[in-house]
Design a protein around this motif. Structure first.
Motif, short mmCIF file in Angstrom:
data_model
loop_
_atom_site.label_atom_id
_atom_site.label_comp_id
_atom_site.label_asym_id
_atom_site.label_seq_id
_atom_site.Cartn_x
_atom_site.Cartn_y
_atom_site.Cartn_z
N ASP A 64 32.64 58.29 59.10
CA ASP A 64 31.33 57.68 59.25
C ASP A 64 30.57 57.66 57.94
OD1 ASP A 64 32.10 57.66 61.87
OD2 ASP A 64 30.15 58.27 62.63
N MET A 65 30.71 58.74 57.16
CA MET A 65 30.06 58.78 55.86
C MET A 65 30.57 57.64 54.97
SD MET A 65 28.05 60.65 53.75
CE MET A 65 28.04 62.33 54.34
N VAL A 66 31.86 57.33 55.10
CA VAL A 66 32.46 56.31 54.24
C VAL A 66 32.10 54.90 54.72
CG1 VAL A 66 34.65 55.32 53.48
CG2 VAL A 66 34.34 57.80 53.50
N PHE A 67 32.24 54.65 56.03
CA PHE A 67 32.20 53.27 56.52
C PHE A 67 30.81 52.80 56.94
CE2 PHE A 67 36.44 52.25 56.00
CZ PHE A 67 37.27 53.24 56.49
N TYR A 68 29.94 53.72 57.34
CA TYR A 68 28.64 53.27 57.82
C TYR A 68 27.79 52.79 56.64
CZ TYR A 68 28.62 54.17 62.78
OH TYR A 68 28.87 54.09 64.12
N THR A 69 27.15 51.66 56.83
CA THR A 69 26.27 51.12 55.81
C THR A 69 25.24 50.24 56.47
OG1 THR A 69 26.20 49.96 53.69
CG2 THR A 69 27.67 49.09 55.36
N VAL A 70 24.31 49.73 55.68
CA VAL A 70 23.24 48.90 56.23
C VAL A 70 23.61 47.44 56.00
CG1 VAL A 70 20.80 48.34 56.11
CG2 VAL A 70 21.56 50.69 55.78
N ARG A 71 23.56 46.66 57.06
CA ARG A 71 23.85 45.25 56.98
C ARG A 71 22.75 44.45 57.64
NH1 ARG A 71 28.96 43.38 55.61
NH2 ARG A 71 29.59 44.66 53.84
N VAL A 72 22.55 43.23 57.19
CA VAL A 72 21.62 42.32 57.86
C VAL A 72 22.35 41.70 59.04
CG1 VAL A 72 20.22 40.27 57.65
CG2 VAL A 72 20.42 41.85 55.73
N GLN A 73 21.74 41.84 60.21
CA GLN A 73 22.32 41.24 61.40
C GLN A 73 21.92 39.77 61.43
OE1 GLN A 73 20.86 42.47 65.36
NE2 GLN A 73 22.94 43.20 65.66
N HIS A 74 22.89 38.88 61.44
CA HIS A 74 22.56 37.47 61.24
C HIS A 74 21.77 36.91 62.41
CE1 HIS A 74 25.12 35.32 64.10
NE2 HIS A 74 25.95 36.33 63.95
N SER A 75 21.97 37.46 63.61
CA SER A 75 21.31 36.89 64.77
C SER A 75 19.85 37.30 64.86
CB SER A 75 22.04 37.30 66.04
OG SER A 75 22.11 38.70 66.13
N SER A 76 19.46 38.37 64.20
CA SER A 76 18.07 38.83 64.30
C SER A 76 17.43 38.98 62.94
CB SER A 76 18.02 40.17 65.03
OG SER A 76 18.72 41.15 64.30
N GLU A 77 18.20 38.82 61.87
CA GLU A 77 17.69 38.95 60.51
C GLU A 77 17.05 40.31 60.28
OE1 GLU A 77 15.29 35.67 59.38
OE2 GLU A 77 16.69 34.17 60.12
N ARG A 78 17.60 41.33 60.91
CA ARG A 78 17.10 42.69 60.70
C ARG A 78 18.22 43.55 60.16
NH1 ARG A 78 12.42 44.46 62.97
NH2 ARG A 78 11.19 42.84 63.97
N TYR A 79 17.82 44.62 59.48
CA TYR A 79 18.82 45.54 58.97
C TYR A 79 19.31 46.43 60.10
CZ TYR A 79 17.29 44.27 54.30
OH TYR A 79 16.98 43.58 53.17
N THR A 80 20.60 46.69 60.14
CA THR A 80 21.15 47.62 61.11
C THR A 80 22.10 48.57 60.39
OG1 THR A 80 23.01 46.19 61.63
CG2 THR A 80 21.05 45.97 63.00
N CYS A 81 22.16 49.80 60.91
CA CYS A 81 23.07 50.80 60.37
C CYS A 81 24.31 50.79 61.25
CB CYS A 81 22.40 52.17 60.40
SG CYS A 81 23.49 53.51 59.99
N ARG A 82 25.43 50.33 60.70
CA ARG A 82 26.64 50.24 61.51
C ARG A 82 27.87 50.37 60.64
NH1 ARG A 82 29.47 45.44 61.33
NH2 ARG A 82 28.47 43.66 60.35
N ALA A 83 29.01 50.57 61.30
CA ALA A 83 30.26 50.72 60.57
C ALA A 83 30.72 49.35 60.09
CB ALA A 83 31.32 51.36 61.46
N VAL A 84 31.03 49.26 58.81
CA VAL A 84 31.54 48.03 58.22
C VAL A 84 32.87 48.37 57.54
CG1 VAL A 84 31.14 46.21 56.54
CG2 VAL A 84 29.23 47.11 57.88
N TYR A 85 33.93 47.75 58.02
CA TYR A 85 35.26 48.02 57.49
C TYR A 85 35.70 46.84 56.62
CZ TYR A 85 35.14 51.13 61.53
OH TYR A 85 34.78 52.06 62.46
N PRO A 86 36.61 47.09 55.68
CA PRO A 86 37.23 45.94 54.99
C PRO A 86 37.90 45.05 56.03
CG PRO A 86 37.83 48.01 53.95
CD PRO A 86 37.13 48.37 55.21
N HIS A 87 37.61 43.74 56.00
CA HIS A 87 38.05 42.96 57.15
C HIS A 87 39.54 42.70 57.16
CE1 HIS A 87 36.41 40.25 54.02
NE2 HIS A 87 37.49 39.55 54.24
N SER A 88 40.24 43.13 56.12
CA SER A 88 41.70 43.04 56.20
C SER A 88 42.28 44.14 57.09
CB SER A 88 42.30 43.15 54.80
OG SER A 88 41.90 44.37 54.21
N MET A 89 41.56 45.24 57.23
CA MET A 89 42.08 46.36 58.02
C MET A 89 41.08 46.81 59.07
SD MET A 89 41.36 49.45 55.35
CE MET A 89 40.83 50.62 56.58
#
Lengths: 106, 417
Positions: free
Chosen positions: B216-241
């Motif tokens: 969780d320390m590695v993968f969780y980050t802040v991203r803009v949610q495109h449907s609401s244009e708000r920042y969310t804290c969620r797991a973001v993985y390299p999309h190849s894996m």
């Protein structure tokens, strides 16, 4: 007496925290709007209604990769988003057309 | 939201969605779609289309159904924005009260007499640390994440670390209770070895929990949610894996935070239950054995009640990541709602741990009574009956021939009820 006083204090504290949390009126979360499956095709005479596209990545929020075409429909008040398979040739062709159209517009 | 089959046959009556019957009667060759998913916050690449000639395009609008459009999760997000703050507030208040009391009693009045006491104290600390992350998640559900990427990583890691630690400590408590029965045939270790043993056990538990929190320390980050244009804290993985990583981590978490603790608890407490049954032959009063049984049933029952639904939903979502099982929007939304509800239910275990493992025990009741008497001006002479030594003796007599109450009180890990 002490127990009732403590319970009342906890209830007041809970109420204050609840009000603090409820103050912002817009509720959002991390549940993303995702494509779940693909459309099989878009007819050629419909393709000119495609206004824009975005790419859905499988980065943890959504489970499948997709291209989302936003389409302007004559009878609809809102644009309609259609999910397509980014690996399809016809999808690649539409993306290419949109990119070229965008270049000409600039 | 109606679910219609996809197909190329535009003449099929099953493709009729229009609610305007008069319009339908008037137009026999053109079919209209009057319902659709309204997406107001699309953050797309914008292109200018100068071709406004679309007279013929209306003819084919029925080609698309809801099955092929983006699944709108707005109602799930709205539910999260209301439900999660309420649950988190209640859990925070009750959990802070119970666990703080446990920590205070142990550190100020009660000696850490047994290994189980050490585990219970660590359990209270883990639950407190987990509860401290709840205000951040409530704010995330309501406002989105506004305090940066570092806070996102730390909060996520703390949550997973302490949740896993809590489950592992429950296993250790059940192991130690079982070990107390089997200890009659073993040599009693010296005091310094026992202290070292406790430290090593706690370090191992916290070490495993920290390792589980690292992804969780590695993968969780802040991203803009495109449907609401708000920042969310969620797991973001390299999309190849992404799918492989997400599925692997979920399965690992289910295995170590639920399946392993559950199997350990079942094994140990079944053995304890058998020993309690055999204690009947030693002439111990039935009421005390029944009370011990109720504690065991409560501990295992509450564990299952709170953790099993959450882990089932988690497993279903993992299978969905692997095999793309969910293709219907309603199913996906219901799965998200179930995830919210069951995860909140799993959190209540933090509030119930003080009751299950501490407050039920008679020795802890005596300390609370002493504390209350010390604080109140009017002293009360009431004391609980001397139940604990009887239970201890009965457990020992079931496993060993000779009972040495003196050494038992000094070094033996006891089943405290």
């Amino acid at each position: 007496m002490e127990t009732q006083s403590s319970t009342m204090k906890f209830q007041i504290l809970a109420l204050l925290l609840l009000l603090a949390c409820m103050y912002p009126s817009i509720a959002q979360g991390y549940y993303e709007n995702c494509c779940l499956k693909y459309v099989t095709g878009i007819k050629k005479n419909m393709r000119r209604n495609i206004m824009s596209y975005r790419v859905q990545l499988t980065d943890g929020g959504c489970n499948i990769p997709a291209v989302v075409f936003k389409m302007r429909l004559k009878k609809q008040l809102k644009p309609k988003s259609v999910c397509a398979d980014p690996r399809s040739d016809w999808v690649q062709a539409i993306i290419k057309e949109l990119d070229e159209k965008n270049k000409r517009a600039m | 939201m109606s679910s219609c089959p996809s197909g190329n046959n535009q003449q099929s009556a099953s493709l009729l969605w229009t609610a305007d019957s008069s319009f339908l009667n008037g137009v026999s060759h053109h079919k209209q779609i009057t319902m659709g998913v309204l997406l107001e916050y699309e953050h797309d690449y914008q292109y200018h289309d100068h071709d406004n000639d679309s007279n013929d395009s209306a003819y084919d609008e029925d080609y698309f159904g809801d099955l092929h459009t983006v699944c709108d999760k707005q109602e799930v997000r709205s539910f999260a924005g209301v439900f999660l703050p309420v649950i988190y507030t209640l859990a925070l208040v009750l959990g802070l009260a119970g666990n703080s009391l446990v920590v205070f009693i142990y550190l100020s009045h009660k000696r850490l007499r047994t290994l189980t006491d050490v585990f219970i104290l660590n359990l209270a600390f883990a639950d407190l640390l987990l509860l401290f992350t709840l205000p951040f998640w409530a704010a995330d559900a309501v406002n989105g994440w506004q305090i940066g990427t570092a806070a996102c990583k730390i909060t996520s890691a703390l949550y997973t670390t302490n949740f896993s630690c809590s489950m592992l400590l429950l296993s250790c408590i059940s192991i130690d209770r079982y070990r107390a029965l089997a200890k009659g045939s073993a040599h009693t270790p010296a005091r310094n070895n026992s202290r070292k043993h406790r430290i090593i056990m706690c370090l191992v538990v916290w070490g495993i929990a920290i390792v589980l929190g690292l992804p969780d320390m590695v993968f969780y980050t802040v991203r803009v949610q495109h449907s609401s244009e708000r920042y969310t804290c969620r797991a973001v993985y390299p999309h190849s894996m992404a799918r492989a990583a997400k599925a692997t981590l979920e399965i690992l978490e289910v295995s170590l935070s639920f399946i392993l603790p559950f199997l350990v608890m079942m094994f140990c407490y079944c053995r304890v239950g058998v020993a309690l049954s055999q204690a009947a032959t030693a002439g111990v009063h039935g009421g005390r054995r029944w009370r011990a049984f109720r504690v065991l049933i409560a501990v295992v029952g509450v564990f299952l009640l709170t953790q099993l639904p959450y882990n089932v939903v988690k497993l279903i979502k993992t299978l969905d990541v692997i095999y793309i099982l969910v293709t219907e929007c309603d199913v996906s939304k219901n799965l998200d709602l179930a995830n919210q509800i069951t995860e909140s239910l799993a959190l209540t275990h933090c509030c119930l741990n003080p009751v299950l493992y501490v407050f039920i025990g008679s020795s802890f009741k005596m300390h609370i009574i002493k504390l209350a008497k010390h604080w109140s001006q009017t002293g009360r002479g009431y004391r609980h009956g001397n139940e604990q030594p009887a239970i201890e003796i009965s457990l020992k007599s079931a496993t060993q021939t000779h009972t040495n109450s003196s050494s038992g009180n000094e070094d033996t890990s006891t089943f405290t009820i």
